[in-house]
Enzyme design. Structure first.
Site, PDB file in Angstrom:
ATOM      1  N   ARG A 505       1.246  -1.078   0.107  1.00 54.13           N
ATOM      2  CA  ARG A 505       0.038  -0.037  -0.434  1.00 54.13           C
ATOM      3  C   ARG A 505       0.477   1.657   0.037  1.00 54.13           C
ATOM      4  O   ARG A 505       0.905   1.917  -0.270  1.00 54.13           O
ATOM      5  CB  ARG A 505      -1.110  -0.027   1.452  1.00 54.13           C
ATOM      6  CG  ARG A 505      -1.956  -1.120   1.475  1.00 54.13           C
ATOM      7  CD  ARG A 505      -3.048  -1.442   2.301  1.00 54.13           C
ATOM      8  NE  ARG A 505      -1.687  -1.820   3.840  1.00 54.13           N
ATOM      9  CZ  ARG A 505      -1.183  -2.368   3.856  1.00 54.13           C
ATOM     10  NH1 ARG A 505      -1.821  -3.809   3.436  1.00 54.13           N
ATOM     11  NH2 ARG A 505      -0.467  -3.073   5.478  1.00 54.13           N
ATOM     12  N   THR A 552       8.946 -10.381  -1.273  1.00 54.95           N
ATOM     13  CA  THR A 552       7.717 -10.512  -1.353  1.00 54.95           C
ATOM     14  C   THR A 552       7.105 -11.632  -2.356  1.00 54.95           C
ATOM     15  O   THR A 552       8.538 -12.058  -2.280  1.00 54.95           O
ATOM     16  CB  THR A 552       7.130  -9.252  -2.709  1.00 54.95           C
ATOM     17  OG1 THR A 552       7.633  -9.490  -4.299  1.00 54.95           O
ATOM     18  CG2 THR A 552       7.438  -8.204  -1.956  1.00 54.95           C
ATOM     19  N   LYS A 576      10.918 -16.201  -5.483  1.00 55.92           N
ATOM     20  CA  LYS A 576      11.512 -18.014  -6.329  1.00 55.92           C
ATOM     21  C   LYS A 576      11.414 -16.950  -7.998  1.00 55.92           C
ATOM     22  O   LYS A 576      11.069 -17.985  -7.977  1.00 55.92           O
ATOM     23  CB  LYS A 576      11.315 -18.690  -6.058  1.00 55.92           C
ATOM     24  CG  LYS A 576      11.911 -19.520  -4.385  1.00 55.92           C
ATOM     25  CD  LYS A 576      11.290 -20.607  -4.253  1.00 55.92           C
ATOM     26  CE  LYS A 576       9.695 -21.000  -3.541  1.00 55.92           C
ATOM     27  NZ  LYS A 576       9.931 -20.330  -1.866  1.00 55.92           N
ATOM     28  N   GLU A 603      19.683 -16.803  -2.182  1.00 53.04           N
ATOM     29  CA  GLU A 603      20.198 -18.012  -0.749  1.00 53.04           C
ATOM     30  C   GLU A 603      18.553 -18.339  -0.843  1.00 53.04           C
ATOM     31  O   GLU A 603      18.295 -19.894  -0.569  1.00 53.04           O
ATOM     32  CB  GLU A 603      21.265 -17.815   0.093  1.00 53.04           C
ATOM     33  CG  GLU A 603      21.448 -18.823   0.568  1.00 53.04           C
ATOM     34  CD  GLU A 603      22.585 -20.116   0.126  1.00 53.04           C
ATOM     35  OE1 GLU A 603      20.875 -20.771  -0.158  1.00 53.04           O
ATOM     36  OE2 GLU A 603      23.645 -20.478   0.148  1.00 53.04           O
ATOM     37  N   VAL A 606      15.762 -21.577  -1.443  1.00 53.63           N
ATOM     38  CA  VAL A 606      15.675 -22.410  -1.732  1.00 53.63           C
ATOM     39  C   VAL A 606      16.537 -22.993   0.137  1.00 53.63           C
ATOM     40  O   VAL A 606      17.988 -22.982   0.320  1.00 53.63           O
ATOM     41  CB  VAL A 606      17.056 -23.523  -2.312  1.00 53.63           C
ATOM     42  CG1 VAL A 606      17.015 -25.451  -2.550  1.00 53.63           C
ATOM     43  CG2 VAL A 606      16.479 -23.073  -3.760  1.00 53.63           C
ATOM     44  N   LEU A 610      19.239 -21.617   4.623  1.00 51.16           N
ATOM     45  CA  LEU A 610      20.204 -22.928   4.732  1.00 51.16           C
ATOM     46  C   LEU A 610      22.114 -22.485   3.310  1.00 51.16           C
ATOM     47  O   LEU A 610      20.557 -22.257   2.741  1.00 51.16           O
ATOM     48  CB  LEU A 610      19.735 -24.189   4.825  1.00 51.16           C
ATOM     49  CG  LEU A 610      18.860 -24.563   5.316  1.00 51.16           C
ATOM     50  CD1 LEU A 610      18.729 -26.460   5.437  1.00 51.16           C
ATOM     51  CD2 LEU A 610      19.234 -25.132   6.785  1.00 51.16           C
ATOM     52  N   ASP A 675       6.032 -25.678  -5.111  1.00 54.42           N
ATOM     53  CA  ASP A 675       7.196 -24.554  -4.479  1.00 54.42           C
ATOM     54  C   ASP A 675       8.567 -25.246  -4.877  1.00 54.42           C
ATOM     55  O   ASP A 675       9.575 -24.604  -5.429  1.00 54.42           O
ATOM     56  CB  ASP A 675       6.621 -24.646  -3.147  1.00 54.42           C
ATOM     57  CG  ASP A 675       7.564 -23.343  -2.639  1.00 54.42           C
ATOM     58  OD1 ASP A 675       7.612 -22.430  -3.352  1.00 54.42           O
ATOM     59  OD2 ASP A 675       7.687 -23.616  -1.984  1.00 54.42           O
ATOM     60  N   LYS A 679      12.241 -25.064  -6.696  1.00 57.63           N
ATOM     61  CA  LYS A 679      13.983 -25.050  -5.630  1.00 57.63           C
ATOM     62  C   LYS A 679      14.449 -26.242  -6.981  1.00 57.63           C
ATOM     63  O   LYS A 679      15.343 -25.815  -6.756  1.00 57.63           O
ATOM     64  CB  LYS A 679      13.432 -25.359  -4.313  1.00 57.63           C
ATOM     65  CG  LYS A 679      12.429 -24.451  -3.220  1.00 57.63           C
ATOM     66  CD  LYS A 679      12.218 -25.058  -2.184  1.00 57.63           C
ATOM     67  CE  LYS A 679      10.764 -24.156  -1.890  1.00 57.63           C
ATOM     68  NZ  LYS A 679      10.978 -24.739  -0.478  1.00 57.63           N
ATOM     69  N   GLY A 794       9.830 -20.531   7.893  1.00 55.51           N
ATOM     70  CA  GLY A 794       9.762 -19.692   8.879  1.00 55.51           C
ATOM     71  C   GLY A 794      10.370 -18.532   8.894  1.00 55.51           C
ATOM     72  O   GLY A 794      11.490 -18.480   7.647  1.00 55.51           O
TER      73      GLY A 794
END
Ligand code: ADP
Ligand code: ASP
Ligand code: MG
Length: 812
Positions: A505, A552, A576, A603, A606, A610, A675, A679, A794
């Site tokens: 917005r 995003t 991605k 990074e 994927v 990690l 998804d 990856k 997460g």
């Protein structure tokens, strides 16, 4: 004996004049002082402005005159100067008024009258300051510089007849009795007695002429900054005062725009080896800068940076100038006849073109004159008409010791190049005290900051961040930056500043860095956002080491990376879409990143935080070859299948995964395998294999009904309807003593994703919660794979992955 000069910045207001008076009083207790004063700050500009209004028949000149008059009278009365002592001031103001009216009536302003007009600033200020010191009972005498300094008639501005000037100064001061002498700066007279000036900023020069004539112990220039800085402090916040500097270096810096010292000032005092101290009227205790004949002693070979604004570049080009003697002579003669000062010259050894830097205002006169001079050659096609480019600036590195160090220009130009600053011309004198580059005016601030960082800030690097998407992951990233700021500064010499943020917005910018405590409030009150608007602002702000962080999942945002990379703005993305879109697009972004030296890091595409892509890149860089990859790459699917026990409702488990933030907003993107397919595709591409998303073999475990659902809600309904299908998947696995895992693989150059039953001896069997795991089988890791395992979804871990990509910028 000392000469102290106080600039317009020091005598701008009543408060400031009081500070000046106390410095004069203190110094005069110790020794005899000669005080040279400038006009009150801004007055010279106003005098010239009034003059040009009057000359163009604009009666507003009188208003400016009134302002000038009132300012002087007010200050004088606030300094408690009795009216009887103000006769001289009033006389000057009357003369000024008459002169302006004269200009208005005859509608003409000659250079001679301009000089007279401009002289009133110093005449008035010196009168007031000297009377004010008398009010304080100090023994003061005022001497008009018009009686002391004589300029050459017909010479360039500020050309002094030293023979007469020196003898006048010596004569006067040999008989004077008072401890303090006040002299107006800037003003002088020429050999036929007309009032002249020494050029804008010329009060420094007046002080130097007097200091040199009397061979005083020191010349002090009192101004509003604590010395000569490593760069213009208005442009570079991190600039700091240079404690000691040689005459040569100071001269180069001032010639190249360090306004703090008027360039001609140095010559007369240098000849007599008189040190110049630059001091701050508002912080007299600060050390300031000492300019002496000593070559610099500290370790830094670059002493300072400077810049000249408003430069035009003239290019004389053509086959007709190759190997023909006398072309440059004619060119320079033409310019000198027009009294045009040449600031910079370069000529390529091919002799095909000569390039000259002059000030913008003189470009048109130069063009007409040069085209006239070479009219014949131009007509015969041997030469092109003079090419004039305006709105440029010069930046320069200055230092006596640069000549003993290789690689300085290399560092300079590579830093500028990395920041997308185009260099139009370069000049380095054989003395190697100065390396100059001509660049666009709009790039000057960025260039100075980049170079300052490189040469003066102990390798401290500032990274300017622009973050799109401040939801879950973006907000965590801001939190982590706030928390680590201090550590990064201390341990890694890295200064992270968030300059712009946007959600879907609004957007908000602060070019000094957004407060990481209050960003939410600022953003809420921010301006309406758009992708183009946000990017345009990043480009316009034109900051060094800029990084755009895409947090995003938006396709249009991903499409805009190429424009940013082309402006040398780095891109860090957890989105991605760009890397898993058409191969051509992925390849184009990689090559733009190379071409424009703008890192493109992803990074977090994927396995969240990690180090999967980084490890893969390192394996490849060290000459290893990827044979196959087998991985569980979906934290979401892993969460779902780890929690899905026989008898549970599959619908409820998916709902829970979504509620805990482990799935995309549309869980079908995870559950359909899209998804994961993206990856593994990215890993394949990073391994050097050219594939597209539709090359990924995807065996869905969802039912046709699930896949064909029309909305997220509908999808959930179909999960309930087809629950038996999911029960069967889990009961079959249980019967085989296996665990269900959603596996992605690269094998024989082919990509596949799908649900698999994993037996207990396999490294995937015990994979818990939202963990990801990747097995790399390579030439070197061929029997036992290289394994990377850990939380792969997460907000916190994704944010920390973005954070480490941002920090990688420090080596760029
Ligand atoms: P004054 O009125 O005292 O003569 P000036 O305005 O002429 O003062 O010069 C002081 C100003 O020069 C400073 O306020 C600063 O903005 C500017 N400046 C430009 N480059 C430098 C530099 N390298 N070091 C210090 N000051 C600089
Ligand atoms: N007052 C003059 C100017 O503004 C001279 C000076 O301040 O040094 O240019
Ligand atoms: Mg000045």
């Amino acid at each position: 004996m000392k000469v102290l000069k106080f600039g317009g910045t020091s005598v701008g207001t009543l408060e400031n004049i009081k500070k000046v008076m106390s410095i004069i009083e203190d110094t005069s207790k110790k020794e005899e002082v000669i005080i040279v004063v400038s006009a009150f700050g801004g007055i010279t500009d106003q005098l010239l402005q009034a003059g040009s209004l009057a000359a163009s028949k604009d009666s507003n000149f009188i208003r400016i005159f009134d302002t000038i008059k009132m300012r002087h009278i007010d200050v004088a009365s606030q300094l408690n100067i009795p009216e009887t002592k103000l006769k001289e001031l009033h006389a000057y103001l009357n003369q000024l008024e008459d002169l302006l009216k004269g200009v208005y009536y005859i509608n003409e302003l000659s250079p001679r009258t301009t000089d007279r007009l401009a002289s009133f600033g110093e005449l008035c200020s010196s009168t007031i300051i000297s009377e004010a010191l008398k009010v304080k009972k100090l023994k003061v005498e005022r001497k008009n510089a018009i009686d002391l300094i004589v300029t050459l008639k017909g010479g360039l501005k500020g050309a002094v007849n030293y023979l007469i000037t020196n003898s006048k100064i010596v004569d006067y001061f040999s008989t004077k009795t008072e401890q303090i002498t006040i002299v107006p700066g800037f003003v002088a007279t020429n050999e036929t007695g007309e009032t002249t000036t020494l050029g804008r900023g010329g009060s420094d020069f007046s002080a130097a002429i007097i200091a040199a004539a009397l061979e005083v112990s020191q010349l002090e220039i009192w101004t509003d900054v604590s010395g000569m800085f490593t760069a213009n402090p208005n442009m570079v916040k991190q600039a700091r005062p240079i404690q000691s500097i040689s005459y040569q270096e100071a001269m180069e810096l001032s010639h190249f725009g360090a306004k703090v010292l008027y360039p001609p000032t140095i010559v007369p005092v240098m000849k007599k080896n008189i040190p110049i101290a630059i001091k701050n009227t508002f912080a007299p205790e600060d050390v300031g800068t000492l300019i002496t004949s000593e070559a610099s002693t500290n370790g830094n070979s670059v002493k300072g940076l400077s810049n000249i604004e408003n430069i035009a570049l003239l290019t004389l080009e053509g086959t007709g100038i190759v190997g023909i003697p006398g072309i440059s002579k004619r060119l320079f003669e033409t310019l000198s006849q027009q009294l045009i000062n040449v600031i910079l010259i370069t000529q390529a050894s091919s002799e095909h073109s000569i390039c000259i830097g002059i000030i913008n205002d003189e470009a048109e006169i130069a063009r007409l004159a040069v085209d006239r001079e070479f009219g014949n050659e131009i007509e015969l096609g041997k030469m092109n008409p003079l090419l004039v480019e305006t709105d440029l600036s010069i930046i320069a590195l200055v230092g006596d010791k640069m000549k003993n160090h290789q690689g300085i220009s290399g560092k300079m130009f590579s830093k500028l190049g990395k920041n997308n600053i185009n260099i139009r011309a370069i000049a380095q004198g054989a003395s190697e005290k100065n390396i100059s580059a001509v660049i666009a005016k709009k790039d000057v601030k960025k260039a100075l900051n980049v170079l300052h960082e490189r040469f003066f800030e102990d390798q401290r690097k500032q990274i300017n961040l622009y973050i799109a998407g401040v939801g879950n992951v973006g907000a965590r990233l801001l939190e982590q930056i706030a928390q680590q700021k201090h550590y990064l500064k201390e341990k890694l010499n890295l200064n992270l500043r968030v300059i712009g943020i946007t959600n879907s917005r609004t957007m908000y910018f602060d070019s000094d860095g957004i407060s990481l405590k209050h960003w939410k409030e600022h953003l809420a009150d921010g301006e309406k956002t758009s992708i183009e608007g946000f990017h345009q602002r990043i480009i316009d702000l034109n900051k060094r080491n800029s990084v755009f962080v895409d947090v995003t999942a938006n396709e249009s945002v991903a499409k805009s990376y190429s424009e940013l990379l082309k402006s040398s703005i780095a891109v860090v993305a957890c989105n991605k879409i760009a890397c898993s879109s058409e191969y051509k697009q992925y390849e184009a972004l990689k090559s733009l990143s190379n071409q424009y030296n703008a890192p493109f890091f992803f990074e977090t595409n994927v396995g969240a935080g990690l180090p999967i892509i980084d490890t893969l890149n390192n394996l490849m860089a060290s000459g290893d070859e990827i044979i196959s990859i087998k991985a569980v790459l979906s934290g979401s699917l892993n969460f779902v299948f780890n929690n899905f026990k026989e008898g549970d409702s599959f619908h409820d488990v998916v709902k829970q995964a979504q509620a805990e933030g482990y799935t995309e907003p549309d869980p079908r993107i995870d559950l359909s395998g899209v998804d994961v397919a993206r990856k593994i595709l990215i890993l394949a591409r990073e391994s050097g294999i050219q594939l597209d998303l539709n090359d990924v073999i995807n065996e869905p475990f969802l039912t046709i009904k699930n896949l064909k659902s029309s909305s997220v809600d509908h999808f959930y309904e179909t999960l309930i309807e087809d629950d038996a299908h999911f029960q069967k998947l889990v009961s079959n696995a249980n019967a085989n003593g296996a665990q269900l895992k959603y596996v992605a693989q690269l094998h024989d150059g082919k990509l596949k994703v799908g649900l698999e039953e994993i037996l207990p001896n396999h490294p995937f069997f015990n994979l818990e919660g939202k963990d990801n795991i990747v097995l790399f089988y390579t030439n070197r890791y061929n029997e036992q794979p290289l394994i990377i395992k850990g939380a792969g979804a997460g907000g916190d871990v994704t944010a920390s992955g973005l954070f480490s990509d941002i920090i990688r910028m420090r080596t760029y």
